[in-house]
Structure formats: structure tokens, C-alpha cells
Design a protein around this motif. Sequence first.
Motif, mmCIF file in Angstrom:
data_model
loop_
_atom_site.group_PDB
_atom_site.id
_atom_site.type_symbol
_atom_site.label_atom_id
_atom_site.label_comp_id
_atom_site.label_asym_id
_atom_site.label_seq_id
_atom_site.Cartn_x
_atom_site.Cartn_y
_atom_site.Cartn_z
ATOM 1 N N GLU A 158 80.719 -15.851 -5.015
ATOM 2 C CA GLU A 158 81.173 -16.588 -6.520
ATOM 3 C C GLU A 158 79.999 -16.754 -7.041
ATOM 4 O OE1 GLU A 158 82.910 -20.921 -7.436
ATOM 5 O OE2 GLU A 158 83.509 -19.989 -5.789
ATOM 6 N N THR A 196 79.010 -13.587 -9.193
ATOM 7 C CA THR A 196 79.835 -13.183 -9.943
ATOM 8 C C THR A 196 80.138 -14.181 -11.238
ATOM 9 O OG1 THR A 196 81.609 -13.420 -8.363
ATOM 10 C CG2 THR A 196 80.739 -11.246 -8.502
ATOM 11 N N SER A 197 81.010 -15.118 -10.873
ATOM 12 C CA SER A 197 81.324 -15.952 -11.824
ATOM 13 C C SER A 197 80.416 -17.106 -11.917
ATOM 14 C CB SER A 197 82.814 -16.723 -11.367
ATOM 15 O OG SER A 197 82.299 -17.404 -10.172
ATOM 16 N N GLU A 204 83.191 -11.149 -15.993
ATOM 17 C CA GLU A 204 84.558 -11.357 -15.846
ATOM 18 C C GLU A 204 85.158 -10.978 -14.493
ATOM 19 O OE1 GLU A 204 85.726 -10.487 -20.580
ATOM 20 O OE2 GLU A 204 85.865 -8.840 -19.349
ATOM 21 N N THR A 205 85.582 -11.818 -13.679
ATOM 22 C CA THR A 205 85.779 -11.453 -12.211
ATOM 23 C C THR A 205 87.284 -11.049 -12.127
ATOM 24 O OG1 THR A 205 86.642 -13.874 -12.011
ATOM 25 C CG2 THR A 205 84.445 -13.579 -11.868
ATOM 26 N N ARG A 206 87.388 -9.558 -12.310
ATOM 27 C CA ARG A 206 88.527 -8.886 -12.035
ATOM 28 C C ARG A 206 88.343 -7.301 -12.217
ATOM 29 N NH1 ARG A 206 89.700 -7.249 -17.448
ATOM 30 N NH2 ARG A 206 89.374 -8.834 -18.830
ATOM 31 N N LEU A 207 89.156 -6.560 -11.733
ATOM 32 C CA LEU A 207 88.932 -5.089 -12.004
ATOM 33 C C LEU A 207 89.195 -4.806 -13.523
ATOM 34 C CD1 LEU A 207 88.805 -2.469 -10.631
ATOM 35 C CD2 LEU A 207 91.568 -2.202 -10.398
ATOM 36 N N GLY A 264 87.115 -5.779 -15.843
ATOM 37 C CA GLY A 264 86.306 -6.724 -16.319
ATOM 38 C C GLY A 264 84.830 -6.423 -16.870
ATOM 39 N N TRP A 308 87.100 -4.147 -7.279
ATOM 40 C CA TRP A 308 86.899 -5.780 -7.091
ATOM 41 C C TRP A 308 87.432 -5.964 -5.939
ATOM 42 C CZ3 TRP A 308 84.111 -9.329 -8.810
ATOM 43 C CH2 TRP A 308 84.751 -10.876 -8.966
ATOM 44 N N GLU A 309 86.634 -6.607 -4.997
ATOM 45 C CA GLU A 309 87.319 -6.789 -3.275
ATOM 46 C C GLU A 309 86.678 -8.378 -2.977
ATOM 47 O OE1 GLU A 309 86.275 -3.601 -1.110
ATOM 48 O OE2 GLU A 309 87.856 -2.069 -2.209
ATOM 49 N N PHE A 326 81.807 -5.769 -4.818
ATOM 50 C CA PHE A 326 82.286 -5.160 -5.933
ATOM 51 C C PHE A 326 81.266 -4.009 -6.533
ATOM 52 C CE2 PHE A 326 79.070 -8.481 -7.064
ATOM 53 C CZ PHE A 326 78.519 -7.834 -8.199
#
Length: 166
Positions: free
Chosen positions: A35, A38-39, A62-65, A67, A87-88, A93
Motif C-alpha cells: 500500500e 503504490t497508493s 492509480e491502483t488498478r490494472l 492505471g 496488478w496483484e 505489480f
Amino acid sequence: MTQTATTHTATTQTISIAPVRKSIRVGASQAHAFEVFTSGLASWWPAGHAIGKPPRKTSIFETRLGGRWYEVSEDGSEATVGKVLVWEPPHRFVVSWDINSKWKPDTSVGSEVEVRFVADGPKATIVELEHRKFEQLGAEAGASMRRDVDGGWPKILEIYKKGAES
């Protein structure tokens, strides 16, 4: 009259540039370590490491595939570092690194960064970073980028570790 056609076969040489691999042990759970990287990127990414127009206001991941990882400058302009390819959470990632050897955003070239988070007990994580595909920048530019990030990632990971452990 006789015409002769001459065919020249271009020799293509495939170059291969070794990936850069770095790892660091962080005193934080796997989920927290993921976390923060990333975020929580804006809380620890060094202000002096910017590719956009200075001064940089923030960095956003941006925390997504699909992003983006991008920077926003004080004037509101944006500079994209890359896009999320895998994104896993909280395991790994992969992002494209859409930056050329002059350290400018450039989607026509790009390498790739994979970061893995391996739990080392309930309160520690081994963070493994692999920066690869430098050959996509070309031989000279790829070698230059590899040299730069080989020296840069250890410092970046130490800064990240402090952020993840605080």
C-alpha cells in the motif's frame, strides 16, 4: 536489355541488456508495504526525482490494472511515468516505465518495472524490484538508462523503507 535486381538483406542484431534487480527488507506487513509503495507513493517518492515540469506538486499511482503512475506539477500539468500492466495486490505489480534516456516522458520507448512483496513473517516484507527491457530504448540509450537506475533504485528503496516503517 537485361536488368539485374540486387537484393540486400539487412542484418538485424538483437541486443540484450541485463535487468537491474534490487531488494530490501522492510519492517512492515506485506499489505502495508504494498500500500505504501503504490497508493502512498506521494508520501515517500523524493521530490527531486521528477520527470515533469518543476516544481512537482505530487505523484499519483492509480491502483488498478491500466492505471497510471504520473506526476502533477504546481502549474497543473501532468507527466506520465508509466501504466499499470499487472496488478496483484498485495503480492506484485508491473508498470511500464515510459521515460527515455534523457529522463523525459516518452511512450514510444519504455522499459518495465516489476515490484514483488514477499512476506517475511507477519511484520516484515522482502521487496524485490526488477527493472527490465532496457533494449526497447536502443543499445546506447538502454545502457545509459540501465546505468542510471542501477545507481538510483537503491537510494529510492531506502527512502521507501523509511516511509513504510514510519
